[in-house]
Design an enzyme around this catalytic site. Structure first.
Site, PDB file in Angstrom:
ATOM      1  N   CYS A  33      51.973  47.451  43.703  1.00  0.00           N
ATOM      2  CA  CYS A  33      51.307  46.066  42.649  1.00  0.00           C
ATOM      3  C   CYS A  33      52.026  45.916  42.212  1.00  0.00           C
ATOM      4  O   CYS A  33      51.961  44.880  41.395  1.00  0.00           O
ATOM      5  CB  CYS A  33      49.966  46.672  42.789  1.00  0.00           C
ATOM      6  SG  CYS A  33      49.982  48.405  40.949  1.00  0.00           S
ATOM      7  N   HIS A  51      45.819  50.696  38.844  1.00  0.00           N
ATOM      8  CA  HIS A  51      46.474  49.138  38.818  1.00  0.00           C
ATOM      9  C   HIS A  51      47.205  48.355  38.278  1.00  0.00           C
ATOM     10  O   HIS A  51      46.235  47.608  37.315  1.00  0.00           O
ATOM     11  CB  HIS A  51      45.657  48.658  40.358  1.00  0.00           C
ATOM     12  CG  HIS A  51      45.419  47.718  40.869  1.00  0.00           C
ATOM     13  ND1 HIS A  51      46.696  48.075  41.684  1.00  0.00           N
ATOM     14  CD2 HIS A  51      44.868  46.550  41.470  1.00  0.00           C
ATOM     15  CE1 HIS A  51      46.117  46.398  42.616  1.00  0.00           C
ATOM     16  NE2 HIS A  51      45.287  45.854  42.162  1.00  0.00           N
TER      17      HIS A  51
END
Length: 989
Positions: A401, A804
């Site tokens: 990510c 994230h």
């Protein structure tokens, strides 16, 4: 015991009874036996293994032999000797032929039993000779596969030195003789498995001994280029193609196509047989090699071979499209053959007569998306293809990510994307080429999400551990540096090639090399010399250090692609006084910001915002910026003790509910550019004083980038617990950021170190005048360059080791011109005093609020790996207040030019798709191919989707809006980074 066992296996007793007795015999192996008894037992078990009449007898032979060989190893070593093994390989065993696979299996198991015995070395030497003899006899696929199993487990049996080259060549010839006469699926699968084992053995040898690779490839070409009509090499040779390094493709193709010893007839045969390899079910990269050879022949203008091969094989390649397993490779070759066969329609219509217009319409209508069932249309439109945003997501490849969020931010940087897509990178395998490929797919693919595997492997920093959490800012910096350095190297190579093409002498070549070295070492000054990264992201920062003892000053100019903004220390935050600029007693009528710095001398130093390069949230009157006062004075605040860095800023700053002030990006940039006193352990070594001295350090931006990258330093090191912690403070993100750029032409001609005598007792004289040569007052004044927020990379989590990344971004095409802000500057300045007197909101805040309201109606996108949704700037601003662990980390601002951006003045922009340049044919072909394959995948999955749609209701948010959703997940676990409503499993996967 051997007599008992022999009578037992041949008796008519029930099988369960036999198994019980056999178990007793196996257990008795622990007891002592003399050499003769052991030899008799070994003879019997060998006979049962090799000549057993049923599977039970062979199984008993294996069990008993293994047990007695384990407990009586010296006796078995004496039995399983060099003479015995040689007899098996050359003469067989009784009625069993020497080429029977059972003999190789028996020797394979025997080697495992005596692996720890000294005599095994003699067997290895024997087998190195025997396996070469066996391969030269062209064994059938089953025997060759068993031999490969043996050599894979016992690499000591593979011939060494020059014999290894001969062994590989003979093994290639053996594969060329393989044939499968059966058409049954079971036999075909077994045949493919056997061929795969042999090709894997060759791959292992090539890796262990690279010197065997080239002779093996020469043998492959000799086999497929043979014009002997009595021999047709097996298509099984295709299994070797996947093991040939693709890095060799250019050299090998050039060598083949330019070799005068290769006749046209041989080349035609070789190319035809390589095209036949497309039929091999597990072949990989065959299409790559075929297309490379076709291009290589075209490069040397051997058009006769290309015409003959195309007409001979076009129908076969077309027929391979019926088989899904080999369809992608066949489609690639067919596309190239048809598109390159441009001198005649013969290849298109060969055996395929031109259909009528009615037939064409019928076929097109049958293939149209509108022919799908209306009952499934609402669901299938969401389950396949792009989302309503028209944007493509990036598939998380396992903790990627950090890359996905950065790539999406760069892709949404419109001018940068267009520059990358317009580059001519044919024949180049650079990282920029892979980025261009990725951008092209993001712009034109029909997929909902794309898997950037090739780009990830090419761009991942070597120290980044795969499938682990990484820093997106570090990745972005590495990526830009790689692209920058790579372009410089390509320029050097291009310069060198051009010199060779002109027939340069050795002396001129040396000049080229020296110029190339200078090109890579010296910084670029003109736009023509700059790399694309320098043009788009490059700026310059000038650092001044002034010794507080001798007043000498040194300066240095450095290039940057991003600015790392630290958070103000707690003491500095307490000293921040958020007062109104117009009403503060410390600010004169000319609206100056002042900083009080306690240094070596007792007298405080007063700073002009022009020299300190502070930034303002609000729009500042141009007359104030470009007309600095001739004098300014200290006020009573200079006597306040322990105020080492007090900054007076605008009061129009967001407030936290508790009354605390939320810092903005502008504040962090002010703090970054604020003067710094170097004292204590951080003293400056002054060459003039020849000692460490207290000094003052200031930084000024002298050249602004097209795209300004700002990284908020949120990860601090906890010295007590030795961990990196995250600063979760909310930061206000201004939609419009004004960057002070101080373009000083006179400073560039000065030396690295220069001194100016300054009398600080006379503080009524302009300090800025004393620190610069005369005649440069206007040049030294900073210009406020407006930037618009383009994208924000958000980190969701509580530490740098987990979490994230996702990003917010929007398209900025340059239409947001700055004349609006300039036009309103005078009005804002005139209305400023009135607004404060009347207690109303600042005009600058009103203007920015109006701009934000306009941006609400424009499209912002949330890129969360595979998922892309609509959002708004309000959602961007409130992300941390809604989800406290989700904080802005990397910001991308686009400079606004008075010419309304780059795209507005481009004469060819009207011909571009969505403002992007037309793609090169190579890229468009790849995208077209992928889109076709994607449609085929959709067709194969249509039945499953229909069942899924029937069993589950389709629930989608209207317009794909994501304002109220918690931050998404990273990977298959569905965990995010600690923010939002789902707090379980928020690590990156």
């Amino acid at each position: 015991m051997d007599k008992i066992l022999e009578g037992l296996v041949s008796s008519s007793h029930p099988l369960p009874v036999k198994r019980v007795i056999v178990r007793k015999v196996v257990e008795s192996a622990e007891h002592w036996l003399d050499e003769a008894q052991c030899e008799a037992m070994f003879d019997l078990t060998t006979r049962l293994i090799l000549e057993g009449q049923d599977p039970f007898q062979r199984q008993v032979g294996h069990q008993v032999l293994e047990a007695y060989a384990r407990y009586h190893r010296p006796e078995f070593e004496s039995f399983f000797n060099k003479t015995f093994v040689l007899g098996l390989l050359q003469q067989g065993y009784h009625s069993l032929d020497r080429k029977d696979v059972a003999i190789l299996d028996y020797i394979h198991n025997g080697l495992k039993l005596i692996m720890s015995c000294p005599s095994v070395l003699d067997l290895f030497s024997l087998l190195q000779v025997e396996v070469l003899r066996m391969v030269c006899e062209r064994p059938e696929p089953p025997l060759c596969a068993r031999l490969s199993d043996l050599l894979t487990d016992f690499v000591q049996c593979i011939p060494k030195g020059k014999l290894s080259i001969t062994f590989c060549q003979q093994l290639v010839r053996t594969i060329g003789h393989f044939q499968c006469v059966s058409s049954q699926e079971k036999e075909l699968r077994e045949y493919v498995s056997q061929v795969t084992k042999v090709s894997n053995l060759l791959q292992n040898i090539w890796k262990a001994e690279p010197s065997t690779l080239l002779p093996s490839l020469q043998e492959i070409f000799a086999s497929i280029s043979s014009t002997d009509a009595s021999f047709e090499p097996s298509v099984a040779l295709a299994s070797l193609v996947q093991h040939i390094p693709l890095q060799m493709i250019t050299v090998l193709i050039r060598s083949l196509t330019t070799d005068p010893n290769v006749k046209d007839a041989s080349m035609t045969q070789a190319l035809c047989r390589m095209i036949d390899w497309l039929s091999w079910p597990l072949a990989q990269h065959v299409d790559t090699w075929v297309i490379a050879l076709l291009k290589g022949l075209a490069a040397v203008q051997k058009f006769t071979i290309l015409i003959d091969v195309t007409l001979l094989k076009i129908e076969l390649v077309f027929n391979r499209l019926w088989f899904p397993l080999v369809r992608p490779g066949a489609l690639a070759v067919l596309s190239h053959m048809l598109l390159s066969f441009q001198h005649s329609p013969e290849a298109f219509h060969l055996d395929f007569p031109k259909p009528s217009e009615e037939k064409i319409k019928l076929i097109l209508n049958q293939s149209a998306w509108t022919s799908q069932s209306n009952s499934l249309a609402s669901c299938l439109s969401r389950l396949s293809g792009k989302s309503e945003t028209g944007k493509t997501g990036l598939i998380n490849l396992g903790n990627t990510c950090y890359m996905n969020s950065v790539i999406q931010a760069l892709f949404m940087a419109t001018d940068f994307r267009r520059q990358v897509l317009s580059l001519n990178l044919n024949g180049c395998n650079s990282l920029m080429k892979k980025l261009q490929h990725l951008f092209a797919f993001l712009a034109h693919t029909q997929r909902e999400a794309y898997a950037p595997r090739i780009f990830f492997e090419a761009s991942r920093p070597p120290w980044f551990t795969p499938r682990s959490q990484q820093d997106c800012s570090e990745y972005l910096r590495f990526l830009l540096d790689r692209l920058h350095e790579e372009e410089k190297i390509l320029r050097v190579q291009s310069l060198h090639k051009s010199s060779e093409s002109l027939g340069c002498t050795e002396t001129s070549l040396q000049e080229v090399v020296s110029k190339a070295a200078a090109l890579t070492e010296t910084p670029c000054t003109s736009d023509g010399e700059k790399t694309l990264i320098e043009k788009m992201f490059g700026g310059k920062l000038q650092t001044h250090i002034r010794c507080l003892n001798c007043r000498s000053t040194s300066q240095k100019v450095e290039a940057f692609t991003d600015l790392s903004l630290a958070f103000c220390p707690s003491s500095s935050v307490e000293n921040l006084s958020f007062q109104d600029l117009a009403s503060s007693p410390d600010v004169q009528d000319n609206g100056l910001l002042r900083t009080i710095v306690s240094g070596h001398s007792e007298e405080p130093v007063v700073y002009n915002p022009a020299t300190a390069a502070f930034v303002h949230d609000s729009v500042v009157n141009e007359r104030t910026i470009h007309s600095p006062p001739d004098e300014f004075h200290c006020t009573e605040n200079t006597s306040v003790p322990n105020e080492s860095n007090k900054i007076l800023v605008n009061k129009d700053v967001p407030q936290k509910p508790g009354g605390e002030t939320t810092p903005s990006v502008t504040d962090l940039l002010n703090y970054f550019l604020a003067p710094e006193i170097l004292t204590d352990d951080n003293q400056y070594y002054c060459e003039n004083c020849a000692s460490l001295q207290n000094a003052e350090k200031t930084m000024q931006i002298t050249e602004e980038p097209e795209y300004l990258i700002l990284t908020l330093l949120r990860f601090s090191y906890d010295q007590k617990y030795h961990v990196r912690r995250k600063i979760l403070d909310n930061v206000s993100l201004p939609l419009v950021l004004e960057l002070p750029v101080k373009r000083t032409t006179s400073f560039s001609s000065l030396s690295e170190s220069w001194s100016v005598d300054v009398d600080f007792t006379d503080i009524s004289e302009n300090l800025a005048k004393k620190l610069k040569p005369s005649g440069t007052e206007d040049a030294c004044c900073p210009k406020l360059v407006p930037y618009l927020l383009s994208s924000v990379v958000v980190h969701s989590g509580v530490s740098s080791e987990s979490g994230h990344y996702y990003s917010y971004a929007r398209n900025i095409t340059g239409t947001e011109s700055t004349y609006q802000m300039c036009h309103q500057s005078e009005t804002l300045a005139l209305a400023s005093s009135q607004s404060h007197l009347l207690g109303r909101e600042s005009p600058s805040a009103i203007f920015e609020q109006d701009l934000e309201n306009k941006e609400m109606s424009k499209e912002w996108f949330l890129f969360n790996d595979s998922r892309v949704t609509f959002t708004s700037f309000q959602s961007v601003q409130k992300i941390t207040s809604r989800f406290p662990k989700d904080t802005a980390y990397v910001l991308l601002y686009k400079k606004q030019n008075s010419t309304n951006g780059l795209s507005g003045n481009n004469p060819t922009s009207g011909l571009w798709v969505n403002g992007d340049p037309p793609l090169q044919k190579e890229l468009m072909d790849a995208i077209t191919k992928d889109n076709k394959l994607y449609l085929q995948e959709q067709e194969l999955n249509a039945r499953a989707r229909a069942l899924q749609a029937a069993s589950a209701s389709c629930s989608f948010r209207p317009n794909g809006f994501d304002d109220n959703d918690p931050p998404g997940s990273c990977g298959p676990t569905g965990g995010g980074g600690g923010g939002g409503f789902n707090t379980v499993g928020r690590l990156v996967f």
